[in-house]
Design a protein around this motif. Sequence first.
Motif, PDB file in Angstrom:
ATOM      1  N   GLU A 228       0.818  -1.218   0.000  1.00 14.66           N
ATOM      2  CA  GLU A 228       0.000   0.000   0.000  1.00 14.66           C
ATOM      3  C   GLU A 228       0.852   1.269   0.000  1.00 14.66           C
ATOM      4  N   CYS A 231       1.805   1.516  -3.903  1.00 14.84           N
ATOM      5  CA  CYS A 231       0.735   1.508  -4.902  1.00 14.84           C
ATOM      6  C   CYS A 231       0.096   2.884  -5.031  1.00 14.84           C
ATOM      7  N   LYS A 233      -2.456   3.228  -7.365  1.00 15.19           N
ATOM      8  CA  LYS A 233      -3.733   2.916  -8.025  1.00 15.19           C
ATOM      9  C   LYS A 233      -3.779   3.495  -9.433  1.00 15.19           C
ATOM     10  N   GLY A 235      -3.602   1.852 -12.187  1.00 10.31           N
ATOM     11  CA  GLY A 235      -4.352   0.999 -13.090  1.00 10.31           C
ATOM     12  C   GLY A 235      -3.512   0.246 -14.100  1.00 10.31           C
ATOM     13  N   LYS A 246      -8.922  -5.878 -11.379  1.00 11.06           N
ATOM     14  CA  LYS A 246      -8.372  -4.719 -10.678  1.00 11.06           C
ATOM     15  C   LYS A 246      -7.425  -5.250  -9.600  1.00 11.06           C
ATOM     16  N   TRP A 248      -4.937  -4.110  -7.984  1.00 19.85           N
ATOM     17  CA  TRP A 248      -4.595  -3.307  -6.806  1.00 19.85           C
ATOM     18  C   TRP A 248      -5.683  -3.413  -5.732  1.00 19.85           C
ATOM     19  N   GLU A 249      -6.907  -3.794  -6.142  1.00 19.48           N
ATOM     20  CA  GLU A 249      -7.988  -3.988  -5.185  1.00 19.48           C
ATOM     21  C   GLU A 249      -8.137  -5.465  -4.796  1.00 19.48           C
TER      22      GLU A 249
END
Length: 286
Positions: A228, A231, A233, A235, A246, A248-249
Motif C-alpha cells: 500500500e 501503490c 492505483k 491501473g 483490478k 490493486w484492489e
Amino acid sequence: MGKLRHAVQIAFTALTNGYAYGFIKGKIFTGPTKNFCVPGLNCYSCPGALGACPIGSLQAVLGDRNYKFSFYVIGFLIFVGAVFGRFVCGWLCPFGLIQDLLYKIPFVKKLKKLPGDKWLKYLKYVILAGFVIILPLFAVDIIGQGSPWFCKYICPSGTLTAGIPLVAANTPLQAAVGWLFTWKVFLLVVLVLLSVAVYRPFCHYICPLGAIYGLFNPIAFYRYQVDENKCTKCGACQKACKLDIKTWEQPNSTECIRCGDCLKKCPHGALKRQTPFRKDEKKEIA
C-alpha cells in the motif's frame, strides 16, 4: 515471465500427455500412473494421458453406486488448491495452453470480456454444482449408477484431446458417432472461435476445476500482495491483465490465473509474490 510460463506449460503438457503410442494406435494408456490425478484438466480418455483428471475422477466416485465420497480426490483438490490456487490454471493446465496459443492469433479484435461478464463468470460455479456434483449423485440409472455429466456433455478439453483423436483412429467409433459427439464438437468450435478474441473464455466462464482452485486463491501458499505504501492505483496492473482484474484492489481474485503480467507491468514495484518460503519477498512487502 511470458516465455518462461509457456515453456513450463509445454513441458508439463508433454509430461502428462506424453504417451505418443496412444495417439498412433488410438488406444488409451492404462498403466499404473492412471490411478493418480494430475493438477490440471486432463481427460482420462486422451490417448496420450498418463494421469487422471481430478474433475473426471470426482464425477466417477460420486456417480458410482458403491462410493459417494473419495478422500483421495477431495484431499488432492484441497492440497493443490491450498498450495497453488489458480496458479495451476496459468502454468500447468494443457487446455489453458491451447487457449493461450489461440489468443495469440493476430488480425482479430481482442475483447477484455464478453457481454454479461458480471454474471457469466459465475456460470462455472453452477456447472461445478450441477454437472460435477448434483447430477452424478442423483441422476442415476436403474441400478443406481450415475454418469460423468460434465465430461459427457460439456468438456471441450475431452473432445479435443480424447474424442476427436479416438474417433479419427478407430473405424468402429466413426460408425457409432451420434448427436452427442456432434454437440460436443460444436461446443468446441464455438469455444475455439471465442478463444481467438477473448482471453481464456473456458477458464473464465466454464471450467469447474478453475472454480475450485479459485476459491483457494486468497489463502493459498502462493499468492499476491499489494504494498500500500508503493501503490498509486494507477491501473497499470489492470490494463496488463487479460482478464481485466483490478489487481490493486483484488490481488488474490478468484479469477486470477497467476500469469504474472501485472507483476511485470507495475511501474512502482507494488505487487509482489508472497509465499511462506520466500522470506526475502516478505521483507520487501512488509
